[in-house]
Each structure stands twice: as C-alpha cells, then as structure tokens.
Design an enzyme around this catalytic site. Sequence first.
Site, PDB file in Angstrom:
ATOM      1  N   LYS A   1       3.540  57.996  37.494  1.00  0.00           N
ATOM      2  CA  LYS A   1       3.449  59.436  37.789  1.00  0.00           C
ATOM      3  C   LYS A   1       3.114  59.720  39.259  1.00  0.00           C
ATOM      4  CE  LYS A   1       4.073  61.106  33.566  1.00  0.00           C
ATOM      5  NZ  LYS A   1       5.289  61.904  33.265  1.00  0.00           N
TER       6      LYS A   1
ATOM      7  N   GLU B   1       1.056  70.571  35.056  1.00  0.00           N
ATOM      8  CA  GLU B   1       0.675  70.508  33.647  1.00  0.00           C
ATOM      9  C   GLU B   1       0.351  69.058  33.337  1.00  0.00           C
ATOM     10  OE1 GLU B   1       3.730  70.178  34.673  1.00  0.00           O
ATOM     11  OE2 GLU B   1       4.225  68.304  33.647  1.00  0.00           O
TER      12      GLU B   1
ATOM     13  N   SER C   1       5.530  51.363  32.374  1.00  0.00           N
ATOM     14  CA  SER C   1       5.331  52.591  33.152  1.00  0.00           C
ATOM     15  C   SER C   1       3.877  52.879  33.489  1.00  0.00           C
ATOM     16  CB  SER C   1       5.936  53.776  32.410  1.00  0.00           C
ATOM     17  OG  SER C   1       5.390  53.875  31.108  1.00  0.00           O
TER      18      SER C   1
END
Lengths: 388, 272
Positions: free
Chosen positions: A86, A108, A372
Amino acid sequence: MSAVEERFGPYGGRYVPETLIAALDELTAAWVEARSDEAFMARMDLLRRDFIGRPTPLYLAERLSERAGRRVYLKREDLNHTGAHKINNAVGQALLAERMGKRRVIAETGAGQHGVATATACALLGLECVVYMGTEDIRRQAPNVERMRLLGAEVAPVEAGARTLKEAVSAAIRDWVANVASTHYVIGSAVGPAPFPALVRDLQRVIGEEARDQALKAEGELPARVIACVGGGSNAIGIFSPFVDDEAVELIGVEAAGEGLDTPRHGASLGAGVTGVLHGSLSSIIADEEGQILEAHSVSAGLDYPGSGPEHAHLRDTGRARYESVTDEQALAAFAELARLEGIIPALESSHAIAWLLENGGGESFDVLCLSGRGDKDMAEVVERTGG
Amino acid sequence: MAEATVTGAERIEAAFGAAGEEGRAALMPYMMAGFPDRDSSLAVAAAYADSGADLIELGVPFSDPLADGPTIHAAATAALEAGATLATALEVCRSVAERVPVVFMVYANMVLAHGGAAEFARIAAAAGAAGAIVPDLPLGEAEDVREAFTAAGLALVPLVAPTTPAPRRAEICAVAKGFVYVVSTVGTTGERRELPAELAELVAATKAEAEVPVAVGFGIGTPDQAAEVGRLADGVIVGSRLVRAAAEAEGPGAAADAVAEFLSETRVALAG
C-alpha cells in the site's frame, strides 16, 4: 509510458457527481505532467529506495516450493516500510497532492493498512491527513487506529451500513465532494473514477517491473505463472501489468470465496459478480437484482470489498488473466502453513494466493507470487478464529 | 400519461412555464420513495401535489448514494430496510404523475440493474415519470443514456456544479433536457445555514447558456432561502429539510401534514 486510461474495454469511466469532474481532470493532468518530470520521478525513486525500502527481494521459497511441487518465488512486498504494498501508492499520491498544492489528504481504510500507509506518507510530507474507517473496523483493528493517530492522522469513524470498507470509501468520496478545492483523495486500490485505476496501477507497477527483472536474472526466463490476491486489486494489477504483453505468462488473481461462492458471504466480485457501478467506475461488482450493492465477506479485511478494479474486469473478459477464489478456511490454513514452512507470517490477503498455489502445484516451471503484506496485523483475527 | 405526443421534457417545461406566468419560481420538493415506509411516502406525494408542488423530485432508494448527505443517505437506508424497491418508487410516481410532473432521482447502478437505460426509461415512462436525474452520470458518461431516455419520452436532467468549468457548463446546457439542475454549493445534499454568494453569478451564467429552465437545489432548507433562490432561478428544489420533516412525523397523516405546512409557507414566500 502507457496512457492514463479512462476505460478498460467497457469498464472504468467516471460515475461520480459533477462536482468532482474538474478535480479528476486536474489529477489526470498533474500525473501526466509529473511522470515525465525528471525531478519529480527522481524524488519518487529516492523515497522508494530509502524510505519504503525498495527494491523488495524476489525470494525463492524453498520449503514452500517443495511442498507445492514446483519452484515458487515470493515477491516480498511484506518487507516494505509499513508492511505492505500500500505504501507504494500512498507515497506516490501524497507527492502528487503536494505538487498540486493540496495540503489536506483524505483516505479510506478497511484493515488499516492503507490508512497507516497514507498517514505515514502525510507525516513524511507534512500534509494534513484524515482517514475514514468504519466503526466495526475500528473495533477490529485497534492497533492500526493507534498507529494512524501516532502518525498525526485523524481517524474519522463511519457509522453507516455494515461500518466497514465500502462505507468508508463512500464517506471519503463525500468528504472529497465537499472539500475538493483543498483536498486530495488518496484512494487505496485500483478502483474508483478515472484516473484512479490507471494512476494506482502506474504507482504499483514497480512491483511487477522489479519482479520481472529479478525473475529473468534468477532463472534466465519468465515465470509460467504470476499469482496475486485480488480485493480491489492494486497489488495484482501492479505485478500483472509488466507481464501483460508476455503472452506465455499466465496471470492468476485469487479472490476471497469467504464462506463459499454458493453462499452470499464472499468477496469474489470478478468470479461471481455482475457488471455494475460502484464508487465511480463500471466494473464487476457484488449487487442484488435491484441494483443495491451487497456487503462482501472475507476473513481478510483487505478482500472484504464488493468490487474490483475495472482493469481486472477487462483482463478477465479478454481472457488475459483468470480469477480463482479460495475460502476463509483455505486462507487460514495457508497462513499457518507459510509461517511454519518459511518463517514468514503472510497477510491474510496474501494467504489467499498461497492457498491457491498449494492446491495447484506440480510441474517443472516456476511461479512468482506476490506476498502483498505481512500478517502481524491479522494475529488477533486468526487467534479468534482458530483458537491460536 | 398515454398521449405519446407530449414528452416528459415538454411537461416539465410547461410546469416551469406555468409558475413563471404567476411571476414566481417553480417549487420542486424532493421525497424518498418508501420512506419512512410505503404508506407514508404515498401520503407525502399526495400532500406535495395538494400543497403547491409544481414538480416532484422522487428519490429511488440506493445503498450507496454518493451525492447525498447524511439526511437523505439515512432515509435511503431506512427505506431499503423497510422493503422499498424500484417498484415502490414507480407506485408513488403513478399515484401523482397525472397531477404533477415527476422527476426521478436515481443512481446509475439502478438504471443498469433494471435492464439498462432503454428498459429503465420504458418502465419509468409507463409509470408516468417525466424525467430523471442520475447524479452519478456526468457529461461524458451520459450520452447513450440521454438518447435512450429521450426516445422513451423521459428527460435526462443534467447537473451543473460550482466547480464545473465554463466551457463544460455550456456543453451540459446545450444537451440538457427538461431543466438544468444547478448544485448550489460544493458538497452533498443537506441543509445549509447560508447559500454561497457566488450562486447568483452561477445561476445567471447557466440561464444564459440553457434553453431549458434552470432550477437550484442542495442546501435550501427554509422558506426564506427558497425565496432568495427563487429570485435568481426558474425553480427551487427542497430536499433534506422535507425528508427530515417526514422522518420526524409519526405516521403517514402526520408526515403529510408536516410537509404540507412547509410547502404552503414556501409557496407564500416564493410568491412574495
């Protein structure tokens, strides 16, 4: 450099209130300009290296390979600063916000990973940061809420609906509609109105670019398969993107089957969804016959979202990528298995990709699997589900 | 509503025209179909028609209404929980469409889910609707839908926002059907203490560019604000204030009385 696409086949577009159109145009123009600005990209590269910790390793997981019956390389996005892919997107978009003169950033978050990444990028650049989070997620992810606050972000609780990610996105979009002149919305996945799906893909593409080079270096050839989990689909589109033209490389996205695709409790918007509009783009979504968006379900908060990025829907339709799914139970088993085999605790999201691999092993060639994120954030959930 | 020669756009423009002949702006109250329940929403629609509404904007409840603020969002959630569907909205529409032109406010995914633009337009027109506002279908996404709606006699009413650049605003006005909906403030629907000073300029510019009437909505919550906007625009849309009145009432009769009182006062203010 690829175009900033508005559409991927029939999917994508800008299904948002008129108030936002000018800001989306501004963002598109800013990205087109920034990505060909050497100074901007040099700063991004430096932050990727020294702040995020890139390139991340491509790691030959030997005991996992033995268990799967074929060689598997893990792309270690879990080793990034803040523990997941991210941050690649958050730092890139925060730099863009700064460049556009927007000193207020909103985001968000579901599990809190994107919220933490955005709060981190904003702290780095001295930007004001507000993160919308459903109150149910705030309850489940208390440590990440504390992290965001420590990093100087305001966590804005969202009470609507199931009080999870879908409602947090809606609340962030409403904030953006009201404060669009001063505010940039750092959306957390390759979803939303154009240019977000293309912008987030461009910022996550570094995963696939590194992995492709690293695989060629390690094996002298390209992998047979590239495997990644798909919620909104940002890590998957990031690793898939540089391989799309390598036609021999199979691209496999693994969605959350939750409690099973034959139940309403899943998150497989590509495998078991319908064409529809959610959060500003036309894609494959989970909705009922009336057109009401349904709540998704997954043990993994990052896959607990009733839509996927429009580029994935297009890759599915064209047959370039295929989308499989695994259940909560399979993902939880894979979570524990990777921990014991490799000494790596994977995020529950990434555990879905591992679970699919474990069921689909064997053969001579090798795979690249996107790990990830790290799974420390999921410990409480796993202990609650499995009794530790 | 069977006379196919009169299109929805013509009925909408006639309603604005009739108000204009009385020397006032048209009054277009908003309501949420199925809120707080089916019977109350039928009573509210009848009260609107009885108490001076020139047109009715009829919200179709949707799970994720991005253009709406907390009041209308909560009303949509409550209507869905009470079992409302598109069929509820069509029933409310049928109940008043012969008396007052009805314009749906419906999100894009519901149009898609009900067979796409042509099929949705057919269903809506058969229920007597004159037009539809699709708040998440801006210029650039709306072309095919506009054509399909027009073919069915349903006007696709576009929105103009304070952030819309002038050249884009002119394009929106050029293709508008029925009327142009000017969003008064940067934000979602909901009552505001004050309307922005730039509104007069925005409305004047839009009126100069549009061949259809121009109505203003978002943020108008008192008869005085309605009168203030009525001096600028051809029509005034009142939403959240009336939804709140319906929410606070106990039972269909009380909901009807509450909205009727507000509308009557607003009509007096608009005429003043």
